[in-house]
Design an enzyme around this catalytic site. Structure first.
Site, PDB file in Angstrom:
ATOM      1  N   LYS A 155     133.393  49.862  -2.430  1.00  0.00           N
ATOM      2  CA  LYS A 155     132.339  50.838  -2.157  1.00  0.00           C
ATOM      3  C   LYS A 155     132.871  52.222  -2.493  1.00  0.00           C
ATOM      4  CE  LYS A 155     129.499  52.861   1.508  1.00  0.00           C
ATOM      5  NZ  LYS A 155     129.181  52.875   2.953  1.00  0.00           N
ATOM      6  N   ASP A 164     132.058  55.968  -2.177  1.00  0.00           N
ATOM      7  CA  ASP A 164     131.206  56.909  -1.452  1.00  0.00           C
ATOM      8  C   ASP A 164     131.132  58.235  -2.208  1.00  0.00           C
ATOM      9  OD1 ASP A 164     129.552  57.518   0.727  1.00  0.00           O
ATOM     10  OD2 ASP A 164     130.939  56.555   2.120  1.00  0.00           O
ATOM     11  N   ASP A 210     122.379  57.674   5.703  1.00  0.00           N
ATOM     12  CA  ASP A 210     122.971  56.689   6.607  1.00  0.00           C
ATOM     13  C   ASP A 210     121.991  56.208   7.674  1.00  0.00           C
ATOM     14  OD1 ASP A 210     125.287  57.042   5.213  1.00  0.00           O
ATOM     15  OD2 ASP A 210     126.315  58.199   6.762  1.00  0.00           O
TER      16      ASP A 210
END
Length: 252
Positions: free
Chosen positions: A16, A18, A73
């Site tokens: 992942k 970010d 988020d």
């Protein structure tokens, strides 16, 4: 490239990337560099793109990574889950095998919602063909959370090999209905009561199939793992606040 090779040397399967500290950069030009770096390692790795939908990754990330965040988020609240779900309603055409819309990790078991709300959360993510990443402490979870996260017939919807993301086929003040075709020719249908009082929610077969005409369907409740029977033209359920019904329909 050195980072990607190091991850490959460690045997990493999932990466992942970010979007922190990226002032002046754009996702659609930055993430392809990670794609090339991973390919150069010759180790298959899932690339999870996480730039919080700022550059509309569903429009370009299908050839760059395997999944991409479609919102900011998630939080462990009913409002957050429903807001994120609403933002997926027009993204179904962009998802499919090896390229998935990612509405963020699951909050099941973290304590901010009831088990009823967590079942709806999990059902929505399954209908969205979302990557299912448990966001709770799996070492110490309640039996209720475990039952939700391991519900076999709900998981089967999420993992259906056709990989079609659900469409939202009906929405009113307090309820909504989602539908997705499955690989075996059946359809998964989700009825949701968003409201704060009990409500009757109706799934109409012509809306599920996006076709006019009367149809009959054999219905199976996927949470109860029980056959409901044949229904002519529609299926309805009276649902508690924030509850859902997830069914599989074989049309005749």
């Amino acid at each position: 490239a050195r980072d990607a090779q190091r991850f490959a040397d460690w045997g990493v399967d999932f990466m992942k990337v970010d979007w922190c500290h990226t002032a002046g950069l754009r996702g659609r030009t930055t993430y392809p560099k990670w794609t090339e770096a991973i390919r150069a390692t010759r180790r298959p790795m899932v690339l999870s793109i996480c730039e919080w939908s700022r550059d509309k990754p569903w429009e370009w990330a299908g050839s760059v990574g395997h999944m991409w965040r479609t919102t900011s988020d998630i939080a462990d609240t009913w409002a957050s889950v429903m807001d994120i779900a609403a933002r997926q309603a027009d993204l179904h055409e962009y998802a499919g095998p090896d390229h998935w819309n990612d509405p963020d990790m699951l909050e099941v078991g973290n304590g901010g919602m009831s088990d009823e709300e967590y079942r709806t959360h999990f059902s929505l993510w399954a209908m969205l063909a979302a990557p299912l990443v448990a966001g709770n402490d799996v070492r110490a979870m309640s039996e209720g959370a475990r039952a939700i996260l391991t519900a076999p017939e709900v998981l089967a919807v999420d993992q259906d090999p056709r990989g079609s993301q659900a469409r939202r086929v009906r929405r009113d003040d307090v309820s909504e209905v989602w539908a997705r075709p499955l690989a075996d020719g059946t359809h998964a249908v989700l009825l949701v009561n968003r409201g704060d009082a009990r409500a009757n929610v109706v799934a109409r077969w012509d809306e599920v199939l996006d076709a006019k005409g009367s149809r009959r369907g054999n219905v199976r409740d996927l949470w109860e793992r029980a056959d409901v029977g044949e229904r002519d033209g529609y299926y309805d359920r009276t649902l508690a606040p924030h509850a859902c019904a997830l069914v599989k329909v074989a049309f005749t």
